[in-house]
Design an enzyme around this catalytic site. Structure first.
Site, PDB file in Angstrom:
ATOM      1  N   LYS A   1       0.846  -1.206   0.000  1.00  0.00           N
ATOM      2  CA  LYS A   1       0.000   0.000   0.000  1.00  0.00           C
ATOM      3  C   LYS A   1       0.880   1.256   0.000  1.00  0.00           C
ATOM      4  CE  LYS A   1       0.383   2.035   4.226  1.00  0.00           C
ATOM      5  NZ  LYS A   1       1.550   2.650   4.401  1.00  0.00           N
TER       6      LYS A   1
ATOM      7  N   ASP B   1      -2.243  -1.119  10.165  1.00  0.00           N
ATOM      8  CA  ASP B   1      -2.470  -1.182   8.713  1.00  0.00           C
ATOM      9  C   ASP B   1      -3.050  -2.527   8.257  1.00  0.00           C
ATOM     10  OD1 ASP B   1      -1.468   1.327   8.189  1.00  0.00           O
ATOM     11  OD2 ASP B   1       0.561   0.634   7.714  1.00  0.00           O
TER      12      ASP B   1
HETATM   13  O1  C5P Z   1       0.220  -0.529  14.542  1.00  0.00           O
HETATM   14  P1  C5P Z   1       1.625  -0.756  14.122  1.00  0.00           P
HETATM   15  O2  C5P Z   1       2.299  -1.858  14.895  1.00  0.00           O
HETATM   16  O3  C5P Z   1       1.807  -0.908  12.659  1.00  0.00           O
HETATM   17  O4  C5P Z   1       2.403   0.584  14.504  1.00  0.00           O
HETATM   18  C1  C5P Z   1       3.791   0.661  14.526  1.00  0.00           C
HETATM   19  C2  C5P Z   1       4.207   1.859  15.365  1.00  0.00           C
HETATM   20  O5  C5P Z   1       3.822   3.078  14.718  1.00  0.00           O
HETATM   21  C3  C5P Z   1       3.561   1.910  16.738  1.00  0.00           C
HETATM   22  O6  C5P Z   1       4.314   1.196  17.664  1.00  0.00           O
HETATM   23  C4  C5P Z   1       3.585   3.413  17.030  1.00  0.00           C
HETATM   24  O7  C5P Z   1       4.861   3.795  17.475  1.00  0.00           O
HETATM   25  C5  C5P Z   1       3.382   4.033  15.658  1.00  0.00           C
HETATM   26  N1  C5P Z   1       1.963   4.374  15.366  1.00  0.00           N
HETATM   27  C6  C5P Z   1       1.376   5.430  16.033  1.00  0.00           C
HETATM   28  N2  C5P Z   1       0.064   5.727  15.773  1.00  0.00           N
HETATM   29  C7  C5P Z   1      -0.638   5.026  14.864  1.00  0.00           C
HETATM   30  C8  C5P Z   1      -0.053   3.959  14.161  1.00  0.00           C
HETATM   31  C9  C5P Z   1       1.266   3.652  14.437  1.00  0.00           C
HETATM   32  O8  C5P Z   1       2.002   6.095  16.868  1.00  0.00           O
HETATM   33  N3  C5P Z   1      -1.900   5.362  14.640  1.00  0.00           N
END
Ligand code: C5P
Length: 313
Positions: A11, A141
């Site tokens: 994506k 995601d």
């Molecule tokens: O959700 P995911 O594991 O993909 O997110 C990776 C990192 O990105 C999280 O640990 C956080 O630090 C950051 N993040 C965030 N806010 C979001 C999505 C991701 O701060 N909405």
């Protein structure tokens, strides 16, 4: 023994706006997410024992719990122990085409493919919303990667509103192989620098999301107008990633000068893409960048915007 082959698309972000903090430590976002035709392939088959075994020839892909495909299989075993004992463990072979730690949700898409594939392999019959609920436990995601297409994402990125598909456009993607940006680092750095701009009030956040819904970018998407979309591409994380990685900033400038409809860094980077009206235009821009930046560390791809998420192949 049954097996499934799945295609897991990458994506890009046409928009990524950081609105505020959330009590769970994540950020309140509004994004426009778009699947592209660059795909990984995952082959799933059952095992007689209860093991999860990951195979991948790419040397940088972890084969343990740090891989979202592994964690997706673990989650399915935990949620559906009766199916796990009936069908056994799982072999997962990943053919890696999406660059890793690139801002293209490659890992998330692999996790999404394992959820979709195991739902079929074990004949559980979960609906797409049920799969997306599970997916949200793996990463922000992952729910989008299941359904794909073009969607406005809010909350952590897991609340999805599909909008008109944009499969008539193309992108040139550029990434330095040796560069990887940590997503937590990008968000933490953004918080340090821009906390004073964060909205805390629920009503203000709602209004901010409404602004995106009525933005020129969304109107451009609804009109399938590539020129408008290219003009209004936006990613807040560029503000922290580009100054820290001057090579990426330079790549963005070179790609932008080469033409196309607009250029942006995807997600937390370091991949940069240029939106193009046609495949020919995308190929021409790719060749031009190849001629201008001769560094063998730079990889370039042409891909089409896509209206699909995880597909059984
Ligand atoms: O959700 P995911 O594991 O993909 O997110 C990776 C990192 O990105 C999280 O640990 C956080 O630090 C950051 N993040 C965030 N806010 C979001 C999505 C991701 O701060 N909405």
């Amino acid at each position: 023994m049954k097996s499934y082959s799945l295609l897991a698309p990458a994506k890009i972000n046409l928009d990524l706006e950081i609105i505020g903090d959330r009590p769970d430590g994540y950020h309140q976002l509004v994004m426009i997410l778009q699947s592209i035709s660059l795909c990984d392939r995952l082959d799933l088959s059952s095992r007689k024992d209860q093991e999860i075994l990951l195979h991948c020839e790419h040397p940088k892909v972890p084969l343990d719990e740090t891989n979202l495909a592994y964690r997706a299989a673990q989650l399915m075993q935990k949620k559906f122990p009766e199916y796990a004992s009936q069908y056994g463990g799982i072999n997962i072979t990943i053919e890696k085409n999406i660059p890793i730690a690139a801002g293209l949700a490659g890992g998330s898409s692999n996790g999404a493919a394992v959820l979709v594939g195991m739902n079929h392999l074990w004949e559980i019959g979960l609906t797409q919303p049920e799969l997306q609920n599970l997916a949200a436990q793996l990463g922000s995601d992952v729910p989008f990667c299941i359904s794909g297409g073009t969607a406005i994402a809010t909350g952590r990125g897991e609340e999805l509103d599909p909008i008109l598909d944009l499969d008539h456009l193309f992108v040139v993607l550029g990434k330095y192989e040796s560069l990887a940006v940590s997503t937590p680092w990008a968000y933490q750095t953004y918080r340090q620098q821009f906390l004073h701009q964060y909205l805390a009030d629920h009503q203000q956040i709602k209004e901010r999301i409404a602004q995106t819904y009525s933005s020129p970018l969304v109107k451009g998407i609804m009109a399938k107008n590539g020129q408008t979309i290219g003009q209004y591409l936006h990613n807040d994380l560029e503000k922290v990633v580009l100054p820290e990685y001057p090579q990426v900033a330079k790549l963005k400038a070179t790609m932008s000068q080469a033409g196309g409809l607009g250029t942006l860094m995807s997600g937390s980077g370091p991949t940069v893409f240029t939106l193009c009206a046609t495949q020919t235009e995308a190929e021409t821009i790719k060749e031009q960048i190849q001629a201008q930046i001769t560094d063998p560390d730079l990889s370039l791809w042409v891909a089409q915007l896509s209206s699909t998420g995880i597909m059984i192949d």
